[in-house]
Design a protein around this motif. Structure first.
Motif, PDB file in Angstrom:
ATOM      1  N   PHE A 161       0.958  -1.094  -0.078  1.00 57.18           N
ATOM      2  CA  PHE A 161      -0.154  -0.029   0.153  1.00 57.18           C
ATOM      3  C   PHE A 161       0.848   1.092   0.066  1.00 57.18           C
ATOM      4  N   PRO A 162       0.489   2.259  -0.733  1.00 62.23           N
ATOM      5  CA  PRO A 162       1.163   3.567  -0.556  1.00 62.23           C
ATOM      6  C   PRO A 162       1.195   4.165   0.835  1.00 62.23           C
ATOM      7  N   LYS A 163       2.126   4.649   1.254  1.00 56.85           N
ATOM      8  CA  LYS A 163       2.276   5.115   2.571  1.00 56.85           C
ATOM      9  C   LYS A 163       2.404   6.552   2.786  1.00 56.85           C
ATOM     10  N   GLN A 164       2.249   7.198   3.817  1.00 62.34           N
ATOM     11  CA  GLN A 164       2.526   8.544   4.270  1.00 62.34           C
ATOM     12  C   GLN A 164       3.583   8.865   4.822  1.00 62.34           C
ATOM     13  N   GLU A 165       4.618   7.700   5.292  1.00 60.52           N
ATOM     14  CA  GLU A 165       5.853   7.975   6.024  1.00 60.52           C
ATOM     15  C   GLU A 165       6.802   7.868   4.696  1.00 60.52           C
ATOM     16  N   PRO A 166       7.886   8.704   4.997  1.00 57.85           N
ATOM     17  CA  PRO A 166       8.759   9.224   3.820  1.00 57.85           C
ATOM     18  C   PRO A 166       9.723   7.831   3.486  1.00 57.85           C
ATOM     19  N   LEU A 167      10.131   8.062   2.287  1.00 58.97           N
ATOM     20  CA  LEU A 167      11.156   7.212   2.031  1.00 58.97           C
ATOM     21  C   LEU A 167      12.512   7.524   2.644  1.00 58.97           C
ATOM     22  N   ASN A 168      13.221   6.536   2.936  1.00 52.57           N
ATOM     23  CA  ASN A 168      14.872   6.883   3.358  1.00 52.57           C
ATOM     24  C   ASN A 168      15.665   6.551   2.531  1.00 52.57           C
ATOM     25  N   GLU A 169      16.822   7.272   2.777  1.00 52.52           N
ATOM     26  CA  GLU A 169      18.160   6.957   2.095  1.00 52.52           C
ATOM     27  C   GLU A 169      18.416   5.505   2.269  1.00 52.52           C
TER      28      GLU A 169
END
Length: 249
Positions: A79-87
């Motif tokens: 599912f698409p999430k509202q948590e940001p992607l991380n390096e």
């Protein structure tokens, strides 16, 4: 039942595929630490609407989003999430585009910023598997020739091939017969015929091939927490060889 497509129908699917490919190229520009897959999902839905198309996944068996967004150990259907992607993350964005009733399907895995050598190698090998499979998608070959080429390359380099999910024929429905596994013996399975349109979409893991599904009923991830990547194209089987309907180049 196998549904062969006419040249005109394949051209309609190619139009959908060109929109999808253009969308992926825009998504690639968005991938960076701090962006969310929710933002990407919203962008994709808007992009498709602006091009007269719709996201076929949204509403499919109740699936609520325009894309699947699968991060790190998620194999598919995340599912698409509202948590940001991380390096250092890797993320696969999968979408199915409907243009005037004809579909195209493509997933692409992206590195987020600088990734580990393990992740970079996984992405490289998974993409190689896709194109080795496509090379076998010629009239007279069998589905198993695609499957074997992918499995041989992946396992020969120490990776595993997901068994629980596979490619498939596609047209006016997202999933048509036959299925296209990414493992198995050469020379087996349905024979490839001119007019078939299929997806080839290997999902390759750094660890075990087994999958488990989260309580949401969709998100499939590796059982051992290992990384997973996926690259997918929609392919028409033609007398002149495989025609990639979702090619980004």
């Amino acid at each position: 039942m196998m549904i062969l497509k006419t040249k005109e129908q394949i051209e309609q699917m190619h139009k959908a595929g060109k929109i999808l490919a253009s969308c992926h190229k825009e998504v690639a520009k968005m991938i960076r630490p701090g962006v969310t897959t929710w933002e990407i999902d919203q962008f994709v839905e808007k992009f498709l609407a602006e091009h007269g198309a719709t996201p076929e996944q949204k509403g499919y068996h109740g699936y609520p989003y325009a894309t699947c967004a699968s991060i790190n150990d998620v194999i598919c259907h995340g599912f698409p999430k509202q948590e940001p992607l991380n390096e250092g993350d890797i993320v696969t964005i999968d979408m199915v585009v409907n243009l005037d009733g004809w579909l195209a399907d493509s997933a692409w895995s992206y590195p987020v910023g600088r990734v580990s050598e393990e992740a970079a190698n996984l992405l490289k090998v998974t993409k190689e598997c896709l194109y080795l499979g496509i090379r076998q998608a010629v009239v007279g070959n069998r589905i198993g020739d695609i499957s074997h080429a992918i499995q041989k390359h992946a396992e020969g380099l120490g990776y595993s091939v997901v068994r629980d999910f596979c490619g498939h024929a596609i047209g006016q429905a997202m999933h048509e017969d036959p299925q296209v596994p990414h493992y198995g013996p050469a020379g087996k399975g349905p024979r490839l015929k001119e007019g078939m349109v299929i997806t080839i979409e290997p999902m390759i893991n750094t660890g075990a091939y087994h999958a488990k599904v989260d309580p949401d009923g969709w998100t499939a991830r590796t059982v051992d927490g290992s990384l997973s990547a996926q690259y997918e194209h929609t392919i028409a089987i033609t007398a002149d060889g495989p025609l990639i309907l979702t090619e980004q180049d």
